[in-house]
Scaffold this motif. Sequence first.
Motif, mmCIF file in Angstrom:
data_model
loop_
_atom_site.group_PDB
_atom_site.id
_atom_site.type_symbol
_atom_site.label_atom_id
_atom_site.label_comp_id
_atom_site.label_asym_id
_atom_site.label_seq_id
_atom_site.Cartn_x
_atom_site.Cartn_y
_atom_site.Cartn_z
ATOM 1 N N GLU A 1 0.863 -1.229 -0.126
ATOM 2 C CA GLU A 1 0.084 -0.162 -0.113
ATOM 3 C C GLU A 1 0.896 1.141 -0.047
ATOM 4 O O GLU A 1 0.554 2.221 -0.726
ATOM 5 N N ASN A 2 1.840 1.160 0.804
ATOM 6 C CA ASN A 2 2.695 2.269 0.748
ATOM 7 C C ASN A 2 3.475 2.778 -0.674
ATOM 8 O O ASN A 2 3.411 3.588 -1.247
ATOM 9 N N LEU A 3 3.885 1.672 -1.306
ATOM 10 C CA LEU A 3 4.530 1.737 -2.768
ATOM 11 C C LEU A 3 3.332 1.992 -3.688
ATOM 12 O O LEU A 3 3.833 2.957 -4.592
ATOM 13 N N SER A 4 2.309 1.476 -3.495
ATOM 14 C CA SER A 4 1.192 1.820 -4.423
ATOM 15 C C SER A 4 0.802 3.243 -4.329
ATOM 16 O O SER A 4 0.773 4.029 -5.456
ATOM 17 N N PHE A 5 0.865 3.988 -3.131
ATOM 18 C CA PHE A 5 0.748 5.207 -2.829
ATOM 19 C C PHE A 5 1.639 6.238 -3.563
ATOM 20 O O PHE A 5 1.356 7.173 -4.294
ATOM 21 N N PHE A 6 2.843 5.817 -3.326
ATOM 22 C CA PHE A 6 3.950 6.723 -3.876
ATOM 23 C C PHE A 6 4.073 6.421 -5.372
ATOM 24 O O PHE A 6 4.242 7.482 -6.361
ATOM 25 N N ALA A 7 3.725 5.441 -5.923
ATOM 26 C CA ALA A 7 3.702 5.033 -7.300
ATOM 27 C C ALA A 7 2.506 5.736 -8.059
ATOM 28 O O ALA A 7 2.932 6.417 -9.089
ATOM 29 N N ASN A 8 1.465 5.946 -7.331
ATOM 30 C CA ASN A 8 0.281 6.866 -7.890
ATOM 31 C C ASN A 8 0.798 8.289 -7.983
ATOM 32 O O ASN A 8 0.771 8.930 -9.056
ATOM 33 N N LEU A 9 1.451 8.761 -6.984
ATOM 34 C CA LEU A 9 2.100 10.088 -6.999
ATOM 35 C C LEU A 9 3.100 10.434 -8.255
ATOM 36 O O LEU A 9 3.353 11.443 -8.626
#
Lengths: 413, 315
Positions: free
Chosen positions: B99-107
């Motif tokens: 979830e952390n990685l997904s959040f930053f990937a989205n940004l």
Amino acid sequence: MSMWHIARKDLQILFRDIWGLAYLFLAPIIIIAIASVALSGLYGGPTEKFKIPVVVEDSGQAAKDMVEALNKVEALDLILTYKKDGKEQPMTRSEAEELVKDKKAAIVIPKGFSKAVDEGKGASVEVIQNPADQVIPGVIKNVVSEYTSRLSTAIVANQVGAQSIQNFASVVGQKHNLKLDPTSEISKVQDYVKPYTEKPPIEVKTKSLEKSKGSTATPFDYNVPGYAVMFVLFGASSAASALLEERENGTLRKLKTLPISSQSILLGKMLSSFMTATFQCLVLFTVGYLVFDMNLGNSILGLLLMMISTAFAATGLAMLLAAFCKTRSQASGISLLVVLSMSALGGSWWPLSIVPEWLQKFAHVTLTAWSTGGFSDLLVYGGGLVDILLPAGVLLGMGLLFLTIAIQRFRFE
Amino acid sequence: MSTRDILISTYGLTKKFDSFTAVNEVDLDIYEGEVLGLLGPNGAGKTTLISMLTTVLPPDGGSATVCGYDLLKDSSKVKQKVSLVPQDLALYLTLTAEENLSFFANLYGLKGREKRSRIKEVLKIAQLEDWANRKVGAYSGGMKRRLNLAIGLLNRPKVLFLDEPTVGVDPQSRNHIFNSIQYLVKEFQMTVIYTTHYMEEAQELCDRVAIYDKGKILDLEETDTLLQKYGDKQLVLDFKSIPDWLVQHISSLPHVDSHHVIDNKLTIHSSNLLEVTENVLGWLRTNQIPVESFNVHESDLESVFLKLTGKKLRD
């Protein structure tokens, strides 16, 4: 001895936490002061005259006498005019109804009052009462009733006397040694009096400002919006702490290195806070409606607009706190101070209409006063979308102002 | 080294906080594919320097280009090319690694299949595949550091800034981070700027090292060059007791540059340590003067730092 060292160290830390101290000492002092001033009328404080709008729709003598009599009542300060386009105008019913939201009650002497009094027909005086206050309108009604009952007694006496004299004259005129039957005359007199005793010649009618439903407003109609606003503010202020936490643990710094603008970061934080606050309002009002039978008013659209504008203003305030506070603990201390003070001042804990008028005016520096006022317009006074455009507009304006300052002022490092 | 492309260039880069100058007119060229160490004590201004180079802080003076883009004018393009692995753990502990990685990937604007494959790729580099769906709060300090690094790799940066990435980690995670950096440089020709106050790390990992103190680069060279330039080899002799005449005699032997005595330990500094060691040990044997023990210390960056700043790295 070790115990003393531990206690001393804790106290040392406590006394260095300025905002913690503010919460411990300043917050209760402020709340006590506001509560005491707001509720001074309930606890025998200095007597304040009740400003009561009086609508005089009748120009006859009886109406003038009535106003004069009311003027002599020490507790009342009659408002007979209002300003329109810079000019003083006689008080109108619609203006009085608007004022009642702040003034507790109003008196209307309707057209034809004097004529009805003179003719001994059913005249009436109307007391418009603020449903938020069950005490003061009752007092006003009693004052008016006392006067009208005195007037009624005189009228009854006049009428009965006149009829009796007329009968007596009639009897004398027909005095041709007809046998008088006093029983029948007494019965007649009783018949004359009867209509007046069953229905007094001057009646005090009460009209509540509630428009939304027939029944009286329940405590939930005031408390659900009031406490909802307070807890929305608490929820939003926790968002301020969360933002500062992100600054403290370095995630904000990391976000600053990503290909997104600083405004986007702050607006994103704001959006989550705004959505949470709106959802919080929706849940609290739904529970109020389903569990406590709270009235939802006549305009669901207006209610939604009030929720959205309240959530927006609360979010703006939270961002402003985050912009001005350096640490999470500072934000927590200040938030508690601000939210509790605003709740006491702005009408979250009691209807604003029961507090002194100067305090009512001062309360409108807070977003709580605009919010609780708007919700009351809808839920208590049965207003529609148009009635809450001003409070909703002020709240949206406050939110926008707070956010603009916060975006300018917030430091990511 | 100078034939390689310059990826970052600063000229007079300055940052002040009120009257305190954190970065003082720094001129610096960083080449593509190199690992540059910024070695300096805490509070030297290393983090402020990389904060400017990653657009977190605006400079108060000077200029810089990163991957050919002006730091101020093209900051959004700079952001696409660089990544910062901050000293603080920029993680959301209540979310899982994925979830952390997904959040930053989205940004970073990653979507769909590309996003999923990138997350998988960085989880593999950080060796956290098996922990991807666990909340980060349950991770050890080392695992958090590895995830911190993984997030920094999501955009496949040309330049990776690592700000004290091994603070508080166990040796196993430290080695893993080192291996990851070496892999990234080798596989992707990534340029790495590595700030640390551990001289062993800089010595082991960096092609060039900038000795940095009080907002200034005191010298910037390849590690070996720095050691030769400022290195100070030492012979340490431990005696039961050490009379003054003995100290005076040893210090007068050829190639002894300087010496000092602490607790019956005589430390001799020399640029020609081999010769000095032979001379001293030979003379002691001839005169039958007993020695408890002796050690020869090679030059290290600690001594380079000491020579350049007059203080130890951890002072």
